[in-house]
Write an enzyme that holds these catalytic residues in place. Sequence first.
Site, short mmCIF file in Angstrom:
data_model
loop_
_atom_site.label_atom_id
_atom_site.label_comp_id
_atom_site.label_asym_id
_atom_site.label_seq_id
_atom_site.Cartn_x
_atom_site.Cartn_y
_atom_site.Cartn_z
N ARG A 54 0.84 -1.20 0.00
CA ARG A 54 0.00 0.00 0.00
C ARG A 54 0.88 1.24 0.00
NH1 ARG A 54 -1.40 1.57 4.71
NH2 ARG A 54 -2.30 -0.39 5.42
N LYS A 203 -7.45 6.60 -19.77
CA LYS A 203 -7.74 7.09 -21.12
C LYS A 203 -6.49 6.96 -22.01
CE LYS A 203 -11.48 7.91 -18.85
NZ LYS A 203 -11.80 9.19 -18.24
C1 LIG Z 1 -12.31 9.60 -16.92
C2 LIG Z 1 -11.93 10.92 -16.40
C3 LIG Z 1 -11.71 11.16 -15.03
C4 LIG Z 1 -11.93 10.09 -13.98
O1 LIG Z 1 -11.02 9.06 -14.11
P1 LIG Z 1 -11.33 7.52 -13.75
O2 LIG Z 1 -10.08 6.84 -14.12
O3 LIG Z 1 -12.52 7.10 -14.56
O4 LIG Z 1 -11.63 7.48 -12.28
C5 LIG Z 1 -11.30 12.42 -14.64
N1 LIG Z 1 -11.14 13.42 -15.55
C6 LIG Z 1 -11.37 13.24 -16.86
C7 LIG Z 1 -11.17 14.39 -17.80
C8 LIG Z 1 -11.77 11.99 -17.33
O5 LIG Z 1 -12.00 11.84 -18.65
#
Ligand SMILES: *Cc1c(COP(=O)(O)O)cnc(C)c1O
Length: 396
Positions: A54, A203
């Site tokens: 952790r 992403k």
């Molecule tokens: C997807 C996203 C998040 C959140 O991220 P997660 O990995 O889904 O928790 C935050 N900011 C933006 C711009 C995103 O596209």
Amino acid sequence: MKIRRNHGRFETRAIHAGQESDPQNGAVMTPVYLTSTFEQDAPAKPRDGYEYSRTKNPTRLSLEENIASLEGGNWGLCFASGLSATNALLDRLVPGDSVVCGNDLYGGTYRIFKKVFERYGIEFRMVDATDPTKVAAAMDGTTKYVYLETPTNPLLRLNDISHIAKIAHSGGALLIVDNTFATPYLQQPLELGADVVLHSMTKYLGGHSDVVAGALVGKDEKLFDDFAFFQNSCGGGLDPMSSFLVMRGIKTLAVRLDRHCANALKVAQYLESHDLVDRVIYPGLSSHPQHELAKRQMKGFGGMVSVELKGGVAAGEAAACATKVFTLAESLGGVESLIETPPSMTHASIPPAERHAAGLADGLVRLSVGIEHEDDLIADLAQALEAARKAVTAKV
Ligand SMILES: *Cc1c(COP(=O)(O)O)cnc(C)c1O
């Protein structure tokens, strides 16, 4: 944080920073250290500071050094999701503090701000940050963070990072930039004056839609101590397998983004010429109201394209249902192209009147343009728009 192999240009560091061949056997790829605990040489004498995963894990540490290097930071911390990184960011605030933020934030960010942390006495003031004077006007002595996305989602508005950094700092606040849409390949917020960069590595950094992960990156060591304390105290650190997957994704970030940008521009230009389209929103088009800022602040314009179709929700939904190469799904940033309709999907929780006031048209369709062949993407959109035309004509 000492960053291993932090040499060379972006593309070189994407592949090597933080990653050394394994000292025991020379394994070139960073091993996935699936261990919760580490043998100590004597009581309270951990080797290299490794005690418990952790707190610190070698696979996660490699990724943390890597993302720190790419963003031009001195440290990085990786979390189980983008929102887990946001959570650690907000853990540092106390009741009475305020955050000034943009008014078209990722929906989950809006939710953690207004529905989770507002209950703890932290105030979130949403402003149209495309006008930096509105950021200045919303700040006061309680403001600890100014929080921005740029480009925003789904309207791809830009916020001027270096201008707003000066405003934040003159009011004694830190500037936090969610760099998920641009990635460090296209935009370097720390260099422009931001204090902390936040990522959903789910992403473009992961890039293959196969992992959920987040990160915080910064320069100030005191901030590192704070966030590392919350990462250790509250949990939420990224697991070793996911850390490996994100590192593998990042190795091809530069080549993927070049193709995402090229394809997105082609798609945007095609859509701009189509008679069923009211408006195409892409920072790389000269029709984008902030195209000049995009050229100044970004190295490329990204893979996201938003388009307003004539015919409202019916047209958008018919097009989104008819694509065969673009997959109907939320999320973004993977090698495969995705299509979604914000009014009925990602942004459905916003009431129609508010949605319209924020500039979200009913016929809005959001594309995450992937790295397939551009001709296949355009042919797919062409036939989907004909399906949308039929659906709208049938309705009338
Ligand atoms: C997807 C996203 C998040 C959140 O991220 P997660 O990995 O889904 O928790 C935050 N900011 C933006 C711009 C995103 O596209």
